[in-house]
Design an enzyme around this catalytic site. Structure first.
Site, PDB file in Angstrom:
ATOM      1  N   ASP A   2      56.738 -32.801  -9.403  1.00 44.56           N
ATOM      2  CA  ASP A   2      56.532 -33.129  -7.981  1.00 44.56           C
ATOM      3  C   ASP A   2      57.249 -34.417  -7.628  1.00 44.56           C
ATOM      4  O   ASP A   2      56.817 -35.164  -6.739  1.00 44.56           O
ATOM      5  CB  ASP A   2      55.030 -33.256  -7.691  1.00 44.56           C
ATOM      6  CG  ASP A   2      54.727 -33.225  -6.205  1.00 44.56           C
ATOM      7  OD1 ASP A   2      53.623 -33.679  -5.805  1.00 44.56           O
ATOM      8  OD2 ASP A   2      55.592 -32.756  -5.422  1.00 44.56           O
ATOM      9  N   ASN A  22      57.057 -27.719  -3.946  1.00 47.01           N
ATOM     10  CA  ASN A  22      58.129 -27.853  -2.953  1.00 47.01           C
ATOM     11  C   ASN A  22      59.383 -27.024  -3.195  1.00 47.01           C
ATOM     12  O   ASN A  22      60.475 -27.438  -2.798  1.00 47.01           O
ATOM     13  CB  ASN A  22      58.557 -29.321  -2.806  1.00 47.01           C
ATOM     14  CG  ASN A  22      57.402 -30.247  -2.621  1.00 47.01           C
ATOM     15  OD1 ASN A  22      57.126 -31.111  -3.445  1.00 47.01           O
ATOM     16  ND2 ASN A  22      56.683 -30.053  -1.527  1.00 47.01           N
ATOM     17  N   GLU A  60      52.099 -29.232   2.586  1.00 51.98           N
ATOM     18  CA  GLU A  60      50.798 -29.893   2.735  1.00 51.98           C
ATOM     19  C   GLU A  60      50.505 -30.302   4.178  1.00 51.98           C
ATOM     20  O   GLU A  60      51.332 -30.877   4.867  1.00 51.98           O
ATOM     21  CB  GLU A  60      50.703 -31.133   1.821  1.00 51.98           C
ATOM     22  CG  GLU A  60      51.865 -32.091   1.877  1.00 51.98           C
ATOM     23  CD  GLU A  60      52.922 -31.794   0.840  1.00 51.98           C
ATOM     24  OE1 GLU A  60      53.030 -30.646   0.395  1.00 51.98           O
ATOM     25  OE2 GLU A  60      53.673 -32.701   0.479  1.00 51.98           O
TER      26      GLU A  60
HETATM   27  O1  LIG Z   1      60.116 -35.931  -1.797  1.00 54.26           O
HETATM   28  C1  LIG Z   1      59.014 -35.529  -2.160  1.00 54.26           C
HETATM   29  N1  LIG Z   1      58.442 -35.915  -3.295  1.00 54.26           N
HETATM   30  C2  LIG Z   1      59.117 -36.897  -4.128  1.00 54.26           C
HETATM   31  C3  LIG Z   1      58.097 -37.727  -4.846  1.00 54.26           C
HETATM   32  C4  LIG Z   1      58.367 -38.971  -5.171  1.00 54.26           C
HETATM   33  C5  LIG Z   1      57.400 -39.814  -5.921  1.00 54.26           C
HETATM   34  O2  LIG Z   1      57.665 -39.697  -7.324  1.00 54.26           O
HETATM   35  C6  LIG Z   1      58.347 -40.866  -7.783  1.00 54.26           C
HETATM   36  N2  LIG Z   1      59.503 -40.393  -8.540  1.00 54.26           N
HETATM   37  C7  LIG Z   1      60.532 -39.685  -8.034  1.00 54.26           C
HETATM   38  N3  LIG Z   1      61.388 -39.366  -9.022  1.00 54.26           N
HETATM   39  C8  LIG Z   1      60.888 -39.886 -10.175  1.00 54.26           C
HETATM   40  C9  LIG Z   1      61.320 -39.870 -11.495  1.00 54.26           C
HETATM   41  N4  LIG Z   1      60.558 -40.464 -12.444  1.00 54.26           N
HETATM   42  C10 LIG Z   1      59.399 -41.067 -12.079  1.00 54.26           C
HETATM   43  N5  LIG Z   1      58.926 -41.116 -10.815  1.00 54.26           N
HETATM   44  C11 LIG Z   1      59.686 -40.530  -9.870  1.00 54.26           C
HETATM   45  C12 LIG Z   1      58.690 -41.687  -6.553  1.00 54.26           C
HETATM   46  O3  LIG Z   1      58.654 -43.075  -6.844  1.00 54.26           O
HETATM   47  C13 LIG Z   1      57.567 -41.291  -5.594  1.00 54.26           C
HETATM   48  O4  LIG Z   1      56.366 -41.972  -5.858  1.00 54.26           O
HETATM   49  C14 LIG Z   1      58.237 -34.610  -1.288  1.00 54.26           C
HETATM   50  C15 LIG Z   1      58.653 -34.490   0.043  1.00 54.26           C
HETATM   51  C16 LIG Z   1      57.942 -33.659   0.894  1.00 54.26           C
HETATM   52  N6  LIG Z   1      58.386 -33.551   2.250  1.00 54.26           N
HETATM   53  O5  LIG Z   1      57.807 -32.744   3.034  1.00 54.26           O
HETATM   54  O6  LIG Z   1      59.384 -34.240   2.617  1.00 54.26           O
HETATM   55  C17 LIG Z   1      56.828 -32.935   0.467  1.00 54.26           C
HETATM   56  C18 LIG Z   1      56.426 -33.060  -0.870  1.00 54.26           C
HETATM   57  O7  LIG Z   1      55.347 -32.358  -1.362  1.00 54.26           O
HETATM   58  C19 LIG Z   1      57.132 -33.888  -1.750  1.00 54.26           C
HETATM   59  O8  LIG Z   1      56.726 -33.923  -3.064  1.00 54.26           O
HETATM   60 MG   LIG Z   2      55.342 -32.346  -3.496  1.00 57.09          MG
END
Ligand SMILES: O=C(NC/C=C/[C@H]1O[C@@H](n2cnc3cncnc32)[C@H](O)[C@@H]1O)c1cc([N+](=O)[O-])cc(O)c1O
Ligand SMILES: [Mg+2]
Length: 214
Positions: free
Chosen positions: A141, A170, A199
């Site tokens: 995620d 996603n 969500e």
């Molecule tokens: O972009 C999305 N999720 C990215 C999640 C990002 C989270 O994971 C960490 N991260 C990222 N790569 C990483 C690699 N390693 C460690 N942490 C990391 C980032 O610091 C952030 O806390 C998203 C976007 C939507 N949306 O509707 O736009 C809906 C969703 O359900 C989503 O999950």
């Molecule tokens: Mg997500």
């Protein structure tokens, strides 16, 4: 400086949740996202699918990529059998600090190992740092363009065994086309799509469950 959305979410959990009660933490976050500020937690609809897959797998070794605020961490950890811990990776220190507090508020800190860093750096360290042979269950995620490189990293590092289950959020919105193409066309995975919605919205989204065939 202005607070971040995760920090405001933590305040809502502390205000509306009940300490030591994971269900109340999950409900407080969902309420915050529906009535105050949308946030990218897996949410209640997809969260129920996550719950059912975790319950079905009943994993002994668990990895989550992208802790964010710890919502799915709490969902997963509350279902694990006694003595089982989940490792969750988060590279944004502000988000990690919020997640630690939300996980602790739910009373699940003893079932979670939150590691700050990027999945690309940490996945190759899983064996040596945590004595992991293979993962029974992995929840993806994090950044969507990391799903494909990271699943290949799992293969290269020998972290998957026959029957390992990967569940990806996603796959429709925002979408992970290259990852989907890979798991659906590779003879090494048996993949299944669980339709749902993004969500807290009516936008189509879903989870992809892929079982490694060895
Ligand atoms: O972009 C999305 N999720 C990215 C999640 C990002 C989270 O994971 C960490 N991260 C990222 N790569 C990483 C690699 N390693 C460690 N942490 C990391 C980032 O610091 C952030 O806390 C998203 C976007 C939507 N949306 O509707 O736009 C809906 C969703 O359900 C989503 O999950
Ligand atoms: Mg997500």
């Amino acid at each position: 400086t202005r607070s971040t959305r995760p920090q405001r979410m933590l305040k809502a959990v502390q205000k509306n949740g009940t300490k030591g009660n994971p269900e109340s933490v999950i409900s407080a976050i969902d309420y915050f996202c529906k009535h105050s500020e949308w946030a990218m937690n897996v949410g209640d609809e997809k969260g129920s699918i996550l719950d059912s897959v975790v319950t079905e797998v009943n994993p002994s070794t668990v990895l989550e990529l992208g802790t964010y605020c710890g919502y799915s961490t709490v969902r997963i950890a509350r279902l694990l059998s006694p003595g089982t811990k989940l490792i969750t990776l988060e590279f944004n220190p502000v988000n990690a600090a919020v997640a630690r507090q939300i996980i602790a508020y739910a009373g699940l800190q003893d079932k979670v190992i939150l590691v700050e860093g990027s999945s690309g750096d940490l996945i190759p360290q899983m064996k040596e740092r945590f004595g992991i042979m293979t993962f029974d269950f992995i929840f993806l995620d994090h950044w969507k363009d990391r799903y494909l490189p990271d699943i290949k990293l799992f293969e290269e590092c020998g972290l998957l065994r026959k029957g390992s289950v990967l569940l990806a959020d996603n796959v429709i919105c925002p979408g992970t086309p290259e990852y989907l193409e890979y798991v659906r066309n590779s003879p090494r995975y048996e993949s299944k799509y669980y339709p749902a919605h993004l969500e807290y919205t009516k936008v189509e989204d879903g989870l992809e469950k892929s079982v490694f065939l060895g």
